[in-house]
Design a protein around this motif. Structure first.
Motif, PDB file in Angstrom:
ATOM      1  N   ALA A   1       0.939  -1.200  -0.072  1.00  0.00           N
ATOM      2  CA  ALA A   1       0.023   0.041   0.055  1.00  0.00           C
ATOM      3  C   ALA A   1       0.844   1.168   0.013  1.00  0.00           C
ATOM      4  CB  ALA A   1      -1.037   0.056   1.006  1.00  0.00           C
ATOM      5  N   VAL A   2       1.945   1.333   0.715  1.00  0.00           N
ATOM      6  CA  VAL A   2       2.998   2.227   0.784  1.00  0.00           C
ATOM      7  C   VAL A   2       3.544   2.620  -0.580  1.00  0.00           C
ATOM      8  CG1 VAL A   2       5.120   3.058   1.629  1.00  0.00           C
ATOM      9  CG2 VAL A   2       3.389   2.122   3.237  1.00  0.00           C
ATOM     10  N   GLY A   3       3.730   1.475  -1.281  1.00  0.00           N
ATOM     11  CA  GLY A   3       4.311   1.660  -2.594  1.00  0.00           C
ATOM     12  C   GLY A   3       3.324   2.293  -3.491  1.00  0.00           C
ATOM     13  N   GLU A   4       1.985   1.989  -3.377  1.00  0.00           N
ATOM     14  CA  GLU A   4       1.101   2.416  -4.404  1.00  0.00           C
ATOM     15  C   GLU A   4       0.673   3.798  -3.983  1.00  0.00           C
ATOM     16  OE1 GLU A   4      -2.329  -0.120  -3.448  1.00  0.00           O
ATOM     17  OE2 GLU A   4      -1.336  -1.994  -4.454  1.00  0.00           O
ATOM     18  N   LEU A   5       0.743   4.376  -2.823  1.00  0.00           N
ATOM     19  CA  LEU A   5       0.827   5.900  -2.182  1.00  0.00           C
ATOM     20  C   LEU A   5       1.704   6.502  -3.171  1.00  0.00           C
ATOM     21  CD1 LEU A   5      -1.005   7.706  -0.445  1.00  0.00           C
ATOM     22  CD2 LEU A   5       1.219   7.326   1.002  1.00  0.00           C
ATOM     23  N   ALA A   6       2.962   6.265  -3.157  1.00  0.00           N
ATOM     24  CA  ALA A   6       3.921   7.273  -3.977  1.00  0.00           C
ATOM     25  C   ALA A   6       3.388   7.073  -5.396  1.00  0.00           C
ATOM     26  CB  ALA A   6       5.204   6.572  -3.816  1.00  0.00           C
ATOM     27  N   THR A   7       2.959   6.038  -5.924  1.00  0.00           N
ATOM     28  CA  THR A   7       2.499   6.034  -7.366  1.00  0.00           C
ATOM     29  C   THR A   7       1.498   7.000  -7.620  1.00  0.00           C
ATOM     30  OG1 THR A   7       3.368   3.503  -7.610  1.00  0.00           O
ATOM     31  CG2 THR A   7       1.727   4.491  -9.196  1.00  0.00           C
ATOM     32  N   GLU A   8       0.524   6.832  -6.588  1.00  0.00           N
ATOM     33  CA  GLU A   8      -0.768   7.712  -6.752  1.00  0.00           C
ATOM     34  C   GLU A   8      -0.482   9.273  -6.974  1.00  0.00           C
ATOM     35  OE1 GLU A   8      -4.731   8.774  -4.069  1.00  0.00           O
ATOM     36  OE2 GLU A   8      -3.392   6.916  -3.554  1.00  0.00           O
ATOM     37  N   TYR A   9       0.699   9.481  -6.358  1.00  0.00           N
ATOM     38  CA  TYR A   9       1.099  11.036  -6.193  1.00  0.00           C
ATOM     39  C   TYR A   9       2.305  11.279  -7.013  1.00  0.00           C
ATOM     40  CZ  TYR A   9      -2.527  11.758  -2.841  1.00  0.00           C
ATOM     41  OH  TYR A   9      -3.794  11.875  -2.085  1.00  0.00           O
ATOM     42  N   GLY A  10       2.634  10.225  -7.862  1.00  0.00           N
ATOM     43  CA  GLY A  10       3.761  10.458  -8.922  1.00  0.00           C
ATOM     44  C   GLY A  10       5.248  10.836  -8.724  1.00  0.00           C
ATOM     45  N   PHE A  11       5.552   9.992  -7.655  1.00  0.00           N
ATOM     46  CA  PHE A  11       6.944  10.252  -7.034  1.00  0.00           C
ATOM     47  C   PHE A  11       7.338   8.773  -6.700  1.00  0.00           C
ATOM     48  CE2 PHE A  11       4.459  10.841  -3.012  1.00  0.00           C
ATOM     49  CZ  PHE A  11       5.579  10.186  -2.170  1.00  0.00           C
ATOM     50  N   ASP A  12       8.698   8.584  -6.430  1.00  0.00           N
ATOM     51  CA  ASP A  12       9.070   7.181  -6.157  1.00  0.00           C
ATOM     52  C   ASP A  12       9.779   7.472  -4.763  1.00  0.00           C
ATOM     53  OD1 ASP A  12       8.642   6.083  -8.457  1.00  0.00           O
ATOM     54  OD2 ASP A  12      10.332   6.997  -9.332  1.00  0.00           O
ATOM     55  N   TRP A  13       9.615   6.369  -3.852  1.00  0.00           N
ATOM     56  CA  TRP A  13      10.411   6.437  -2.543  1.00  0.00           C
ATOM     57  C   TRP A  13      12.016   6.152  -2.860  1.00  0.00           C
ATOM     58  CZ3 TRP A  13       7.601   8.448   0.843  1.00  0.00           C
ATOM     59  CH2 TRP A  13       6.237   8.007   1.104  1.00  0.00           C
ATOM     60  N   ALA A  14      12.861   6.798  -2.206  1.00  0.00           N
ATOM     61  CA  ALA A  14      14.166   6.518  -2.282  1.00  0.00           C
ATOM     62  C   ALA A  14      14.497   5.208  -1.660  1.00  0.00           C
ATOM     63  CB  ALA A  14      15.023   7.609  -1.776  1.00  0.00           C
ATOM     64  N   ASP A  15      13.744   5.003  -0.551  1.00  0.00           N
ATOM     65  CA  ASP A  15      14.015   3.596   0.177  1.00  0.00           C
ATOM     66  C   ASP A  15      12.522   3.486   0.846  1.00  0.00           C
ATOM     67  OD1 ASP A  15      17.060   3.151  -0.105  1.00  0.00           O
ATOM     68  OD2 ASP A  15      16.989   5.295   0.932  1.00  0.00           O
ATOM     69  N   VAL A  16      12.162   2.370   1.176  1.00  0.00           N
ATOM     70  CA  VAL A  16      10.939   1.862   2.157  1.00  0.00           C
ATOM     71  C   VAL A  16      11.493   0.942   3.270  1.00  0.00           C
ATOM     72  CG1 VAL A  16       8.914   0.672   2.143  1.00  0.00           C
ATOM     73  CG2 VAL A  16       9.542   1.864   0.124  1.00  0.00           C
ATOM     74  N   VAL A  17      11.330   1.231   4.401  1.00  0.00           N
ATOM     75  CA  VAL A  17      12.250   0.775   5.531  1.00  0.00           C
ATOM     76  C   VAL A  17      10.900   0.370   6.726  1.00  0.00           C
ATOM     77  CG1 VAL A  17      13.983   0.779   7.335  1.00  0.00           C
ATOM     78  CG2 VAL A  17      14.076   2.209   5.372  1.00  0.00           C
ATOM     79  N   PRO A  18      10.867  -0.742   6.944  1.00  0.00           N
ATOM     80  CA  PRO A  18       9.933  -1.246   8.152  1.00  0.00           C
ATOM     81  C   PRO A  18      10.453  -1.182   9.281  1.00  0.00           C
ATOM     82  CG  PRO A  18      10.499  -3.142   6.744  1.00  0.00           C
ATOM     83  CD  PRO A  18      10.972  -1.959   6.029  1.00  0.00           C
ATOM     84  N   VAL A  19      10.292  -0.510  10.592  1.00  0.00           N
ATOM     85  CA  VAL A  19      10.914  -0.454  11.799  1.00  0.00           C
ATOM     86  C   VAL A  19       9.877  -0.682  12.667  1.00  0.00           C
ATOM     87  CG1 VAL A  19      12.459   1.535  10.729  1.00  0.00           C
ATOM     88  CG2 VAL A  19      10.426   2.058  12.068  1.00  0.00           C
TER      89      VAL A  19
END
Length: 313
Positions: free
Chosen positions: A147-165
């Motif tokens: 879902a977090v990946g889709e959120l960035a796609t929805e607003y037209g940008f890419d995450w530099a990193d995705v980190v679960p903590v």
């Protein structure tokens, strides 16, 4: 200096990363975990953080200045508007933006509001920080990461990193620091070794009192409490080996009825607040203190520009 030493020095990185997110997304707890000490107060109450608070992480390969911000929200008061202004000013000036999204809650309008705004800051790397992973199983975590990946796609940008903590268990907190550091420019430390924050002691003391006052209160009262340290002065005529610091603090609420709640029957609740806060303040300052608390009414201070100014907003 040898070439090897010069190369090592040149690879040292330093910079600022801010954590943003909706209220109660785990930003303050995460910053404390990264710093390794209590710098920001925490509470289960939303909108606990009211200032941009800087914590300093020292590493062999660099220095991170972590900026914890208030939760971005749709404001109902002038205070709320000013807290949102703090957030937007902060993320416009940092090297990396870390957006905190809890693993145990569905992505909602507040997350989309923030994602839409940080999408406009095109040149700043953005890290998705999925917090509170200790509260979910692997299946739920996988769903949230998607879902977090889709959120960035929805607003037209890419995450530099995705980190679960998990700030509670420390899982992947060091990895988050390492990834953020990789986006910083090369440069010397920004703060001396050993510094954990650049916040004035008076502000830290006020925040520790407010944290204690937030415990167990209900309804809208948490938002109505403001704390100001009036003075901190060493007690005169004390032996050098038995110092005592007098700390005088005012707690402000908006209505007379709220004053009674904070004080409690026969002053019991205010004494409890004082005892809890005193322990943390003495640890912070490294000296015994006498904590003098008074509760005062500043009517509707959240909506009054002059009163907000006097209370530090």
């Amino acid at each position: 200096m040898s070439d090897e030493s010069g190369e090592t020095a040149a690879q040292f990185r330093s910079g600022f990363v801010c954590f943003v997110g909706r209220p109660n997304a785990g930003k303050s707890t995460l910053m404390n975990a990264m710093v390794g000490d209590k710098v920001a107060i925490t509470s289960s109450r939303p909108q606990t953080t009211r200032h941009a608070i800087r914590g300093i992480v020292h590493r062999d390969d660099g220095q991170l200045v972590v900026v914890d911000t208030p939760g971005l929200h749709r404001p109902r008061t002038l205070l709320g508007q000013r807290l949102n202004d703090v957030v937007r000013t902060t993320w416009a000036e940092v090297d990396v933006i870390g957006m905190c999204i809890p693993a145990d809650e569905d992505i909602g309008p507040g997350d989309r509001l923030i994602a839409g705004e940080i999408a406009e800051i095109a040149r700043t790397p953005k890290i998705a920080v999925v917090t509170k992973t200790d509260l979910v199983d692997d299946g739920r975590l996988a769903q949230q990461l998607a879902a977090v990946g889709e959120l960035a796609t929805e607003y037209g940008f890419d995450w530099a990193d995705v980190v679960p903590v998990s700030a509670t268990t420390g899982a992947r907190v060091d990895l988050l620091a390492e990834l953020a550091l990789g986006h910083f420019p090369e440069g010397p430390p920004l703060y001396p070794e050993g510094d954990l924050t650049d916040e004035p002691e008076e502000k830290l003391v006020a925040e520790l009192v407010r944290e204690a006052a937030l415990e167990g209160v209900r309804d809208e009262l948490p938002h109505s409490i403001a704390v100001v340290v009036e003075e901190m002065i060493p007690r005169e005529d004390r032996p050098e080996d038995q110092p005592l610091l007098d700390v005088h603090v005012n707690l402000f609420v908006e209505r007379e009825s709220q004053k009674g709640i904070v004080i409690g029957r026969g002053g019991t609740r205010l004494r409890s607040v004082g005892a809890q806060a005193r322990t943390h303040i003495e640890r912070l300052l490294g000296t015994p203190i006498y904590l003098d608390l008074h509760v005062k009414v500043a009517k509707d201070w959240q909506r009054d520009a002059k009163k907000l100014g006097r209370l530090g907003f």
